[in-house]
Scaffold this active site. Structure first.
Site, PDB file in Angstrom:
ATOM      1  CB  SER A 198      -5.679 -16.387 -17.676  1.00 29.78           C
ATOM      2  OG  SER A 198      -6.849 -15.822 -17.179  1.00 29.78           O
TER       3      SER A 198
ATOM      4  CG  HIS B  19      -1.566  -4.273 -28.140  1.00 31.89           C
ATOM      5  ND1 HIS B  19      -0.808  -3.516 -27.479  1.00 31.89           N
ATOM      6  CD2 HIS B  19      -1.302  -5.624 -28.095  1.00 31.89           C
ATOM      7  CE1 HIS B  19      -0.136  -4.567 -26.491  1.00 31.89           C
ATOM      8  NE2 HIS B  19      -0.428  -5.634 -27.062  1.00 31.89           N
TER       9      HIS B  19
ATOM     10  CB  CYS C 280      -2.368 -20.537 -16.214  1.00 33.13           C
ATOM     11  SG  CYS C 280      -1.349 -19.055 -16.815  1.00 33.13           S
TER      12      CYS C 280
END
Length: 85
Positions: free
Chosen positions: A25, A30, A45
């Protein structure tokens, strides 16, 4: 953790952008300190159902507002709220 990158902006903003590459993963963030906002994206994933949003929610438990949106892999772009605080 396989690796990570972080960049602190100094021209026209004081935010930070970061990426953590994990084995199955990744997590990116941000920050926007001028508006007291952080955006965190987590992509997994693995075959295990992960509930990382619970850990993130605990970290930000004192925030005035906290929203998590989930998207099942392979689904349409419609998101569903996991938590809102």
């Amino acid at each position: 953790m396989i690796g990570h990158l972080c960049h602190k902006f100094t021209d026209g903003g004081e935010g930070v952008t970061g990426l953590f590459l994990l084995s199955e993963s990744h997590l990116s963030f941000h920050t926007y300190p001028e508006t007291n906002y952080i955006s965190i994206d987590v992509y997994t994933c693995g075959k295990q159902d992960t509930c990382i949003h619970n850990d993130i929610e605990k970290f930000f438990k004192d925030s005035k507002r906290f929203t998590v949106r989930g998207l099942q892999r392979g689904s349409s772009l419609d998101t569903y709220p996991l938590t809102t605080g």
